[in-house]
Scaffold this active site. Structure first.
Site, mmCIF file in Angstrom:
data_model
loop_
_atom_site.group_PDB
_atom_site.id
_atom_site.type_symbol
_atom_site.label_atom_id
_atom_site.label_comp_id
_atom_site.label_asym_id
_atom_site.label_seq_id
_atom_site.Cartn_x
_atom_site.Cartn_y
_atom_site.Cartn_z
ATOM 1 N N ARG A 13 0.846 -1.212 0.000
ATOM 2 C CA ARG A 13 0.000 0.000 0.000
ATOM 3 C C ARG A 13 0.881 1.262 0.000
ATOM 4 O O ARG A 13 1.034 1.917 -1.010
ATOM 5 C CB ARG A 13 -0.956 -0.036 1.210
ATOM 6 C CG ARG A 13 -2.098 0.966 1.118
ATOM 7 C CD ARG A 13 -1.740 2.372 1.529
ATOM 8 N NE ARG A 13 -1.290 2.463 2.920
ATOM 9 C CZ ARG A 13 -0.789 3.567 3.449
ATOM 10 N NH1 ARG A 13 -0.656 4.673 2.719
ATOM 11 N NH2 ARG A 13 -0.369 3.585 4.696
ATOM 12 N N HIS A 204 3.868 4.506 12.883
ATOM 13 C CA HIS A 204 4.150 4.442 11.429
ATOM 14 C C HIS A 204 5.137 5.564 11.115
ATOM 15 O O HIS A 204 4.766 6.737 11.079
ATOM 16 C CB HIS A 204 2.806 4.627 10.714
ATOM 17 C CG HIS A 204 2.853 4.719 9.228
ATOM 18 N ND1 HIS A 204 2.417 3.707 8.400
ATOM 19 C CD2 HIS A 204 3.238 5.720 8.397
ATOM 20 C CE1 HIS A 204 2.527 4.082 7.143
ATOM 21 N NE2 HIS A 204 3.030 5.296 7.103
ATOM 22 N N HIS A 206 8.201 7.369 8.740
ATOM 23 C CA HIS A 206 8.909 7.479 7.460
ATOM 24 C C HIS A 206 10.336 7.926 7.754
ATOM 25 O O HIS A 206 10.592 8.663 8.707
ATOM 26 C CB HIS A 206 8.197 8.467 6.536
ATOM 27 C CG HIS A 206 6.992 7.869 5.890
ATOM 28 N ND1 HIS A 206 6.999 7.373 4.614
ATOM 29 C CD2 HIS A 206 5.748 7.623 6.380
ATOM 30 C CE1 HIS A 206 5.803 6.873 4.321
ATOM 31 N NE2 HIS A 206 5.025 7.006 5.385
ATOM 32 N N CYS A 237 3.499 9.507 0.982
ATOM 33 C CA CYS A 237 2.173 10.022 0.635
ATOM 34 C C CYS A 237 2.304 10.908 -0.597
ATOM 35 O O CYS A 237 3.069 11.875 -0.585
ATOM 36 C CB CYS A 237 1.613 10.833 1.811
ATOM 37 S SG CYS A 237 0.067 11.658 1.390
ATOM 38 N N ASN A 246 9.029 4.658 3.895
ATOM 39 C CA ASN A 246 8.812 4.186 5.266
ATOM 40 C C ASN A 246 10.108 3.629 5.845
ATOM 41 O O ASN A 246 11.054 3.339 5.107
ATOM 42 C CB ASN A 246 7.806 3.020 5.268
ATOM 43 C CG ASN A 246 6.403 3.462 4.947
ATOM 44 O OD1 ASN A 246 6.078 3.659 3.795
ATOM 45 N ND2 ASN A 246 5.589 3.625 5.954
HETATM 46 N N1 COA Z 1 -12.977 4.585 -3.875
HETATM 47 C C1 COA Z 1 -13.091 4.829 -5.204
HETATM 48 N N2 COA Z 1 -13.568 5.984 -5.714
HETATM 49 C C2 COA Z 1 -13.944 6.932 -4.826
HETATM 50 C C3 COA Z 1 -13.856 6.729 -3.448
HETATM 51 C C4 COA Z 1 -13.350 5.507 -2.974
HETATM 52 N N3 COA Z 1 -13.217 5.262 -1.668
HETATM 53 N N4 COA Z 1 -14.319 7.832 -2.831
HETATM 54 C C5 COA Z 1 -14.674 8.694 -3.802
HETATM 55 N N5 COA Z 1 -14.443 8.141 -4.998
HETATM 56 C C6 COA Z 1 -14.637 8.730 -6.319
HETATM 57 C C7 COA Z 1 -15.936 9.506 -6.456
HETATM 58 O O1 COA Z 1 -16.980 8.654 -6.845
HETATM 59 C C8 COA Z 1 -15.569 10.492 -7.538
HETATM 60 O O2 COA Z 1 -15.567 9.844 -8.783
HETATM 61 P P1 COA Z 1 -16.013 10.604 -10.135
HETATM 62 O O3 COA Z 1 -15.100 11.789 -10.289
HETATM 63 O O4 COA Z 1 -15.835 9.584 -11.203
HETATM 64 O O5 COA Z 1 -17.426 11.018 -9.887
HETATM 65 C C9 COA Z 1 -14.104 10.833 -7.232
HETATM 66 O O6 COA Z 1 -13.612 9.695 -6.514
HETATM 67 C C10 COA Z 1 -13.949 12.063 -6.395
HETATM 68 O O7 COA Z 1 -14.699 11.927 -5.204
HETATM 69 P P2 COA Z 1 -15.327 13.152 -4.389
HETATM 70 O O8 COA Z 1 -16.282 12.599 -3.405
HETATM 71 O O9 COA Z 1 -15.835 14.176 -5.360
HETATM 72 O O10 COA Z 1 -14.174 13.776 -3.533
HETATM 73 P P3 COA Z 1 -12.716 14.306 -3.827
HETATM 74 O O11 COA Z 1 -12.387 14.504 -5.260
HETATM 75 O O12 COA Z 1 -12.557 15.475 -2.944
HETATM 76 O O13 COA Z 1 -11.841 13.084 -3.264
HETATM 77 C C11 COA Z 1 -11.199 11.384 -1.719
HETATM 78 C C12 COA Z 1 -11.947 12.688 -1.913
HETATM 79 C C13 COA Z 1 -11.112 11.122 -0.237
HETATM 80 C C14 COA Z 1 -11.977 10.284 -2.403
HETATM 81 C C15 COA Z 1 -9.780 11.509 -2.351
HETATM 82 O O14 COA Z 1 -9.172 12.673 -1.913
HETATM 83 C C16 COA Z 1 -8.907 10.340 -2.016
HETATM 84 O O15 COA Z 1 -9.151 9.226 -2.472
HETATM 85 N N6 COA Z 1 -7.873 10.560 -1.186
HETATM 86 C C17 COA Z 1 -6.979 9.487 -0.745
HETATM 87 C C18 COA Z 1 -5.570 9.911 -0.926
HETATM 88 C C19 COA Z 1 -4.624 8.839 -0.480
HETATM 89 O O16 COA Z 1 -4.845 7.655 -0.652
HETATM 90 N N7 COA Z 1 -3.495 9.280 0.121
HETATM 91 C C20 COA Z 1 -2.453 8.385 0.581
HETATM 92 C C21 COA Z 1 -2.824 7.543 1.735
HETATM 93 S S1 COA Z 1 -3.029 8.425 3.233
HETATM 94 ZN ZN ZN Z 2 2.999 6.350 5.325
#
Ligand code: COA
Ligand code: ZN
Length: 309
Positions: A13, A204, A206, A237, A246
């Protein structure tokens, strides 16, 4: 023999999420299957986040469906929201790892939400999960944020209390961009252990500023038992400027072995697997022991040198 220290492997991950190339699903599955025979009790196998945010892990569903489930190995999935929890349950993750940042600025950059948005999401996640999986909650940037700097202990403790009140069964404190130091780690672990039993706390770290292993040792000496680490020292990240790998799993296992702490992990197997990473991701990895070999791997004297007394 039970382990003196628990190491959760996060390479599939945290390690792969920041790689510029997308590792094919079957290669990820093979990596996880090889990791799961090396003694890990816990492996974070992927995340269920927006695929626009982290394209490298968009195939989480297929990965969880394809890996071999081994008795005694908990497969964890990182999630940001309800949609992620639903996908994780669908994929049969044993544990769901909800993430929010202590720093509201990093949370907005990483998750597109303020604290209130993420905490509402956590309440929804708890309700959706029920007893179908274990719920861990990670507080990212818990030792410092690349945008805001220092994170006050009072805020960190209040957020952990909120996590627990909203149903988190265990807690991870994450040092997202390596801003912790041993003094801060000792202080923070001591305070957090006032709220969370040691068996339910993970640290955790890094290695962004070279303090990863020393922070693990400080945390262990302060009473923490569970630590995340990533094969080869990969990780970071994608939404934190300057992020890097990490704590390296095989370097940590080597350290533990040298000082007599049992990890239950196969160091030789880890080194061999780590040596396959550069061809998988196309560049050298930061881990050191896989390059140098163990301290007990002695070398023969070069040809032509005669040893006389
Ligand atoms: N899995 C898959 N798709 C997801 C999802 C999930 N858990 N949550 C939201 N989405 C999709 C939405 O359906 C939307 O899709 P579309 O553009 O095709 O309609 C798109 O992602 C954007 O979602 P939205 O609710 O409008 O919010 P956003 O653009 O502000 O994104 C998060 C919010 C939380 C989904 C996004 O910022 C994210 O995934 N962040 C994680 C980052 C990460 O993994 N960082 C490292 C680990 S800490
Ligand atoms: Zn990390």
């Amino acid at each position: 023999m039970s382990a003196d220290i628990v190491i959760q492997e996060v390479c599939p991950r945290d390690g792969l999420q920041i790689e510029p190339i997308v590792v094919p699903t079957d290669v990820k599955v093979a990596l996880i299957d090889r990791l799961s025979v090396l003694g890990f009790r816990r492996i974070e196998a992927g995340s269920f986040v927006s695929q626009k945010a982290v394209p490298a892990l968009a195939d989480g569903d297929a990965v969880f469906r394809s890996i071999v489930r081994r008795e005694g190995v908990v497969f964890v999935a990182l999630i940001p929201n309800l949609r992620g929890a639903e996908r994780a349950l669908q994929a049969d993750a044993d544990e769901v790892n909800f993430v929010m940042s202590a720093s509201e600025t990093h949370n907005r950059v990483n998750m597109g939400m303020d604290h209130q948005g993420s905490l509402s999401a956590l309440a929804e996640v708890t309700a959706a999960i029920g007893r179908r999986a274990v719920l861990n909650a990670t507080l990212a940037t818990a030792f410092g944020c690349p945008f805001e700097g220092e994170q006050h202990e009072g805020k960190v403790l209040r957020l952990i209390e909120t996590y627990l009140r909203l149903g988190a069964q265990s807690i991870t404190l994450a040092d997202t961009t390596g801003m912790a130091n041993p003094k801060l780690v000792r202080q923070r672990v001591k305070s957090v252990l006032g709220l969370v039993p040691r068996a339910q706390l993970t640290l955790h770290f890094h290695n962004t500023r070279g303090l990863g292993l020393i922070n693990v040792m400080a945390g262990f000496e302060a009473g923490a038992l569970r630590f995340d680490a990533s094969l080869g020292g990969l990780g970071g990240c994608p939404f934190a400027p300057g992020a890097s790998g990490n704590v390296c799993t095989e370097d940590l296992v080597n350290l533990c072995r040298e000082i007599g702490l049992n990890t239950g992990l196969d160091l030789e197997g880890l080194i061999a697997l780590s040596r396959t990473l550069p061809s998988m991701i196309g560049h050298p990895v930061p881990g050191q022991v896989a390059r140098a070999g163990r301290a007990c791997d002695l070398h023969s004297v070069p040809l032509g040198i005669t040893l006389t007394d």
